[in-house]
Design a protein around this motif. Structure first.
Motif, PDB file in Angstrom:
ATOM      1  N   SER A  42       0.904  -1.085   0.197  1.00 36.33           N
ATOM      2  CA  SER A  42      -0.009   0.038  -0.052  1.00 36.33           C
ATOM      3  C   SER A  42       0.794   1.214  -0.158  1.00 36.33           C
ATOM      4  O   SER A  42       0.647   2.256  -0.669  1.00 36.33           O
ATOM      5  CB  SER A  42      -0.822  -0.046   1.167  1.00 36.33           C
ATOM      6  OG  SER A  42      -1.763  -1.009   1.218  1.00 36.33           O
TER       7      SER A  42
ATOM      8  N   ASP B 124      -6.154  -0.455  -4.263  1.00 39.86           N
ATOM      9  CA  ASP B 124      -5.626  -1.250  -2.985  1.00 39.86           C
ATOM     10  C   ASP B 124      -6.392  -2.093  -2.513  1.00 39.86           C
ATOM     11  O   ASP B 124      -7.373  -1.628  -2.013  1.00 39.86           O
ATOM     12  CB  ASP B 124      -5.153  -0.093  -2.145  1.00 39.86           C
ATOM     13  CG  ASP B 124      -4.343  -0.595  -0.907  1.00 39.86           C
ATOM     14  OD1 ASP B 124      -4.124  -2.027  -1.032  1.00 39.86           O
ATOM     15  OD2 ASP B 124      -3.723   0.174  -0.361  1.00 39.86           O
ATOM     16  N   GLU B 125      -6.406  -3.468  -2.744  1.00 44.35           N
ATOM     17  CA  GLU B 125      -7.342  -4.374  -2.167  1.00 44.35           C
ATOM     18  C   GLU B 125      -8.605  -3.932  -2.652  1.00 44.35           C
ATOM     19  O   GLU B 125      -9.403  -4.178  -1.628  1.00 44.35           O
ATOM     20  CB  GLU B 125      -6.869  -4.751  -0.913  1.00 44.35           C
ATOM     21  CG  GLU B 125      -5.410  -5.232  -0.566  1.00 44.35           C
ATOM     22  CD  GLU B 125      -5.348  -5.985   0.550  1.00 44.35           C
ATOM     23  OE1 GLU B 125      -6.267  -6.442   1.274  1.00 44.35           O
ATOM     24  OE2 GLU B 125      -4.267  -5.632   1.077  1.00 44.35           O
TER      25      GLU B 125
END
Ligand SMILES: Nc1ncnc2c1ncn2[C@@H]1O[C@H](COP(=O)(O)OP(=O)(O)O)[C@@H](O)[C@H]1O
Ligand SMILES: [Mg+2]
Lengths: 259, 318
Positions: free
Chosen positions: A44, A174-175
């Motif tokens: 991240s 991000d995810e």
């Protein structure tokens, strides 16, 4: 419209703590690149340096070079606000603006910098962005209802519609599916596959099947222990990373033999 | 209290815990119900007391009321004075309070934000008689040049018509003192809500290419809107009811449009100044004035609730 990214010599710090060390990587335009690795290895953190979103966190700073089609994002006089309008971001938890309608959510980025847009252009952009995020058919009858009334998966696709409405060169995720159910996850994966026709997509995922399903290239990050910096261990075509990795660490991780 | 209830049960695992929890629950719900009823009862008692005491005023013949023209003629200049003083205070304090709160929550570095917030909180702890004394001795006289200038250059606007007061003890000064008094209410409450804006939404705005101010407009202010309205209404309540500061600062008189001459009066100050010597019908009159102030505050609160309810669907709560 879609641009490539070249990273060189990148170090990222939180205060004195070196979180990501010496990353060098080239990301192709119109492709999906996945970042995998154990939690806390700096995925991240690294992703955020690609659109200078790390600067929002007090004490966070990056050293090194990030080139967007040859232009240094960290060059003198470069405004992070402009960088972020060219490189969009989708977060782990869906975050549509709760005080705005679905329509206003899609237009939120477009109306920034006091840009004016005619009613007709706005309608067309709302429709094309929602079409682009595979959400149009589900929401076209309730565009004036709050975005927070949608399901989690729909909210995430609304966030993707909001990101593509400003016509960025790159989309960072991000995810994006980790908070969603399997069916919504599949919808997001299908969407990512379509997005790479027009955009450079970079996605962080903790799900290795997901990385192998959707990405063209995969980067494996790892960390030697707590307090140590995260490093890029191996980067290559996704099929190679998963079937024939060059590094022992990568093989241990993708085969699930990770300590 | 709940411990005595739980220890009565024999010690036996899950049953005891469940029984204790239930007893605690019922004690707590009885207590909170009692507190709620008590508040309503006190409120009703106050309303009944005010109404009963005010009754003679409403029954009395018009010429016996102060001013000799009935209660309505007596009270409406005071109502307008009260509302005008409070409005001056809010017009000054609302934007200032919100800006200061934003500065503390989103602009200032932590080492500056903390002391500034602390000083603002201290303002709330100063007794109103101190504000009144300061307003009448320091602020009023220092505003005289401004009033003289305003009468000369802006005199065509009724609220600035001259001749300007040479003591500065005017409605405008009273409004400024009230503004300083309600500033901590607006600032403290707004700041509290501004810092609760979800990071998630702030980052969503920034990631779209919003500047810090655009991010505040897109996420912080909409998120905080009901809270800002509540804080302004609370401040309005304080300004409407404030007694000492106005009584000390304002050189009162009949209702007039100009805010920079002596004149005008508020309900609260009228009551405070006259109450010690009042008896009989005059006392009833002042209590009737208090009843009117009570009603104004009630209406203000109801309007505030209606405004907040309108934004519910789009609030961050769902
Ligand atoms: N806001 C922050 N402040 C300080 N350290 C942080 C912050 N965010 C992340 N870190 C640290 O940076 C390292 C990398 O974190 P992160 O990028 O979130 O990893 P990942 O996304 O791979 O799980 C971790 O050691 C984490 O504790
Ligand atoms: Mg992460």
């Amino acid at each position: 419209m879609s641009k490539r990214i070249d990273v060189d010599n990148l170090n990222v710090y939180y205060g004195d703590f070196l979180a990501v060390e010496d990353v060098k990587m080239g990301i192709d335009a119109r492709s999906v690149t996945a970042f995998i690795g154990p939690s806390g290895c700096g995925k991240s953190t690294f992703l955020r340096t690609l659109n200078r979103m790390h600067e929002v966190i007090p004490g966070a700073r990056a050293e090194g070079q990030v080139l967007l089609d040859g232009e240094d994002l960290y060059g003198p006089g470069v405004d992070p606000v402009v960088v972020r309008s060219m490189i969009g971001m989708v977060f782990q938890r869906p975050n549509p603006f709760p005080t705005m309608s679905i329509r206003d959510n899609v237009l939120a980025g477009v109306k920034l910098n006091s840009k004016r847009i005619s009613r007709g252009d706005a309608d067309a952009l709302v429709e094309s962005s929602l079409q682009g995020a595979n959400l149009w058919n589900e929401v076209k009858d309730r565009l004036d209802k709050p975005g927070s009334g949608l399901s989690g998966g729909q909210q995430q696709r609304l966030c993707i519609a909001r990101a593509i409405a400003v016509k960025p060169d790159v989309i960072l995720m991000d995810e994006p599916a980790s908070a969603l159910d399997p069916i919504s996850t599949l919808a997001i994966e299908d969407l990512i596959n379509e997005l790479k026709q027009d955009y450079t997509v970079v996605i962080v995922t903790h799900n290795m099947q997901q990385a192998s399903r959707i990405s063209d290239r995969t980067a494996f990050f790892n960390i030697q222990g707590t307090g140590k910096p995260g490093k890029l261990i191996e980067y290559g075509p996704t099929s190679e990373i998963f079937s024939n990795p060059k590094q022992q660490q990568t093989e241990d991780y993708v085969s699930g033999r990770f300590g | 209290m709940s411990t005595t209830v739980t220890t009565k049960e024999p010690a036996s695992g899950i049953r005891r815990a469940a029984a204790g929890g239930q007893a605690g629950d019922s004690v707590f719900s009885a207590l909170s119900l009692g507190a709620g009823v008590l508040i309503l009862a006190v409120l009703a008692a106050v309303a009944v007391f005010l109404s009963l005491q005010a009754l003679p005023t409403f029954r009395a013949p018009a010429e016996e009321i102060s001013g000799g023209a009935g209660f309505f003629s007596y009270i409406w200049p005071l109502v307008i004075g009260t509302v005008v003083a409070a409005l001056i205070a809010l017009v000054i304090a609302t934007p200032l309070g919100i800006l200061v709160a934003l500065y503390i929550s989103h602009y200032a570095p932590a080492r500056i934000a903390k002391p500034v917030g602390y000083i603002i909180d201290l303002l709330a702890a100063i007794p109103s008689v101190v504000y009144g004394a300061w307003g009448t001795t320091v602020l009023a006289s220092s505003l005289v040049p401004f009033y003289t200038w305003a009468a000369e250059h802006l005199g065509f606007i009724p609220i600035f018509s001259g001749p300007a007061s040479q003591t500065g003890k005017t409605m405008f000064t009273a409004g400024i003192v009230l503004a300083i008094m309600v500033l901590p209410i607006i600032t403290a409450m707004s700041r509290e809500i501004f810092i609760q804006t979800p990071k998630l939404h702030e980052e969503a705005a920034l990631a779209l290419g919003a500047t810090r101010w655009e991010m505040i407009r897109m996420t912080v202010l909409p998120f905080a809107r009901p809270g800002i309205i509540s804080s302004v209404m609370l401040a309005l309540g304080r300004a409407l009811g404030e007694t000492m500061a106005v009584a000390l600062v304002l050189s009162s008189g009949p209702l007039m449009a100009s805010l920079i001459q002596s004149g005008n009066q508020t309900i609260a100050a009228e009551i405070a100044l006259n109450f010690p010597e009042a008896y009989g019908l005059r006392l009833s009159e002042l209590i009737a004035a208090g009843l009117i102030l009570f009603l104004i505050t009630l209406v203000v609160n109801m309007i505030a609730r209606a405004i907040i309810a309108r934004y519910k669907e789009f609030s961050g709560a769902n």
